[in-house]
Design an enzyme around this catalytic site. Structure first.
Site, mmCIF file in Angstrom:
data_model
loop_
_atom_site.group_PDB
_atom_site.id
_atom_site.type_symbol
_atom_site.label_atom_id
_atom_site.label_comp_id
_atom_site.label_asym_id
_atom_site.label_seq_id
_atom_site.Cartn_x
_atom_site.Cartn_y
_atom_site.Cartn_z
ATOM 1 N N SER A 183 0.798 -1.227 0.000
ATOM 2 C CA SER A 183 0.000 0.000 0.000
ATOM 3 C C SER A 183 0.829 1.274 0.000
ATOM 4 C CB SER A 183 -0.961 -0.005 1.183
ATOM 5 O OG SER A 183 -0.271 -0.225 2.399
ATOM 6 N N HIS A 211 -5.485 -3.282 -2.357
ATOM 7 C CA HIS A 211 -5.128 -2.363 -3.441
ATOM 8 C C HIS A 211 -5.058 -3.050 -4.800
ATOM 9 C CE1 HIS A 211 -4.488 1.404 -1.339
ATOM 10 N NE2 HIS A 211 -3.979 0.702 -0.341
ATOM 11 N N LYS A 242 -12.061 0.694 -1.162
ATOM 12 C CA LYS A 242 -11.140 1.408 -2.056
ATOM 13 C C LYS A 242 -11.727 1.435 -3.464
ATOM 14 C CE LYS A 242 -7.345 1.050 1.075
ATOM 15 N NZ LYS A 242 -6.603 0.080 1.866
HETATM 16 C C1 LIG Z 1 -6.649 -0.144 3.330
HETATM 17 C C2 LIG Z 1 -6.089 -1.466 3.592
HETATM 18 C C3 LIG Z 1 -6.719 -2.344 4.480
HETATM 19 C C4 LIG Z 1 -7.913 -1.932 5.289
HETATM 20 O O1 LIG Z 1 -9.068 -1.816 4.497
HETATM 21 P P1 LIG Z 1 -10.282 -0.925 5.009
HETATM 22 O O2 LIG Z 1 -11.438 -1.458 4.265
HETATM 23 O O3 LIG Z 1 -9.945 0.497 4.684
HETATM 24 O O4 LIG Z 1 -10.380 -1.145 6.482
HETATM 25 C C5 LIG Z 1 -6.177 -3.597 4.639
HETATM 26 N N1 LIG Z 1 -5.069 -3.993 3.970
HETATM 27 C C6 LIG Z 1 -4.446 -3.174 3.101
HETATM 28 C C7 LIG Z 1 -3.231 -3.664 2.371
HETATM 29 C C8 LIG Z 1 -4.923 -1.878 2.892
HETATM 30 O O5 LIG Z 1 -4.290 -1.070 2.062
#
Ligand SMILES: *Cc1c(COP(=O)(O)O)cnc(C)c1O
Length: 395
Positions: A183, A211, A242
């Site tokens: 990320s 991602h 996301k």
């Molecule tokens: C953003 C993210 C999460 C958490 O996801 P949310 O739905 O925002 O809680 C978990 N793992 C990774 C790699 C992320 O980038």
């Protein structure tokens, strides 16, 4: 007065952050999450969201959310295991499993709680979780909550992974966990090599595709599909927050994984399920991924244009292979100054420093989306050139 005294230790620590130039007030959006947003009263170009495909404002998602809310109400009123499972929740899970080419899936409140729930419950004392050192904070916390041993391998280093598998050869369960796309750096996990080693040692593999969903693979099915590894990765975790544009996290995999998590994953058992409108909007997002694949093509075209522009100007963009493009500047305070200058130039891109990334690797983290126009990207590049020269980051 009394509470002020009792929280003085926090005020002291905050003062220290201020002195280091690392205190960050929240940026407040006064408009919808879009390519341009109003932040603190100023209209700026947005390179800070994870809204890869522009789905947060897609008419089909909004309509689905409104319709489900009218029909089912604003909230679900209970945890899933008591009375908080509605048909719309189950429909979403069936659709996700189908989309991911897995037997079943289970949705949790967020990606963060999905990782906590899985890692804390699936393995126990005497087992081991083998984790890439740059995995997301929610994976790290999930491992902390688990009674299994933790074994951290060097980032994307397959010889080191093999050494860890060898070391734990005798464990009842070995679970290898990795981000699909990392990320903060935007690099991709070497999944074929990980799967090959895991198969050789009889280890489970879990991929966090937060991602990668909506970004990699056919119609955005994720990193497993991207590498042609369908059926060979045990657990595909993903987020609905996301590229999917709404809220939530899920795990897709075999039916026994779903059934076990329903009985043991604590965020599933002890925290209320999604409002029905959220589940309905997520279903609409899957429909859009299937119906409008051109969004993903455009995302990659925009990514290439933006990355090439940055590289041409001499910026260091690290190992990124995806729409997450870090512009690495070094010191945390420089990243924050850079971000402030960009903002004055009309570009909203956040500075990220220690402890989110390693000391000395502070950066501006950018994500372009499929809905940015060429003119917007060129404007963003101009602002980077100007701020980068002012700060001596580029010549
Ligand atoms: C953003 C993210 C999460 C958490 O996801 P949310 O739905 O925002 O809680 C978990 N793992 C990774 C790699 C992320 O980038």
């Amino acid at each position: 007065m009394i509470t002020e005294k009792r929280t003085q230790f926090l005020a002291d620590e905050l003062e220290q952050l201020r002195r280091q130039g690392l205190f960050r007030p929240l940026r407040i959006l006064e408009s919808a999450q879009d390519t341009e947003v109003i932040v603190d009263g100023k209209r700026v170009l947005n390179l800070s969201s994870n809204n890869y495909l522009g789905l947060t404002t897609h008419p089909r998602l909004k309509a689905a959310m409104i319709e489900a809310t009218e029909k089912w109400g604003a909230g679900s009123g209970a945890v899933r295991t008591i009375a908080g499972t509605m048909t719309v929740h189950e429909d979403l899970e069936r659709r996700l499993a189908e989309f991911k080419h897995t037997e079943a899936s289970l949705v949790l409140q967020s990606g963060f709680t999905a990782n906590l729930g899985v890692l804390q419950s699936l393995v126990k004392e005497g087992d081991v979780i083998i984790s890439d050192e740059l995995n997301h904070a929610s994976i790290i916390d999930g491992i902390r909550l688990s009674k299994a041993e933790r074994s951290i391998f060097k980032h994307r280093d397959m010889d080191d992974l093999e050494r860890h598998l060898e070391m734990h050869r005798e464990k009842r369960v070995k679970l290898v966990v990795t981000d699909g796309v990392f990320s903060m750096d935007g690099d991709i996990a070497p999944l074929p090599a990980i799967v090959e080693r895991a198969e050789r040692f009889g280890a489970l593999v879990m991929v966090d595709d937060a991602h990668a969903s909506g970004v990699l693979g056919k119609n955005g099915r994720g990193s497993v599909n991207h590498f042609g590894l369908d059926g060979r990765v045990d657990l595909q975790m993903g987020t609905l927050s996301k590229a999917i544009g709404v809220l939530g996290g899920y795990v897709a995999g075999p039916q026994p994984v779903r059934d076990f998590l329903i009985h043991r994953a604590r965020p599933f058992l002890f925290s209320t399920s999604h409002p029905p409108g959220v589940a309905a909007a997520c279903i609409a997002a899957i429909d859009v991924l299937l119906a409008e694949p051109e969004r993903i093509d455009r995302l990659w075209k925009n990514t290439a244009r933006f990355k090439e522009g940055l590289k041409r100007m001499g910026f260091e963009t690290g190992a990124s292979e995806t729409p997450i493009t870090p512009v690495i500047v070094g010191k945390g305070a420089v990243a924050m100054d850079f971000s402030d200058r960009l903002f004055k130039l009309g570009v909203f891109a956040q500075g990220i420093g220690f402890p989110t990334v390693a000391e000395g690797r502070a950066r501006i983290r950018t994500i372009v989306t499929s809905v940015h126009t060429d003119a917007q990207l060129d404007r963003a590049l101009e602002a980077f050139a100007k701020a980068g020269k002012e700060l001596g980051v580029i010549a």
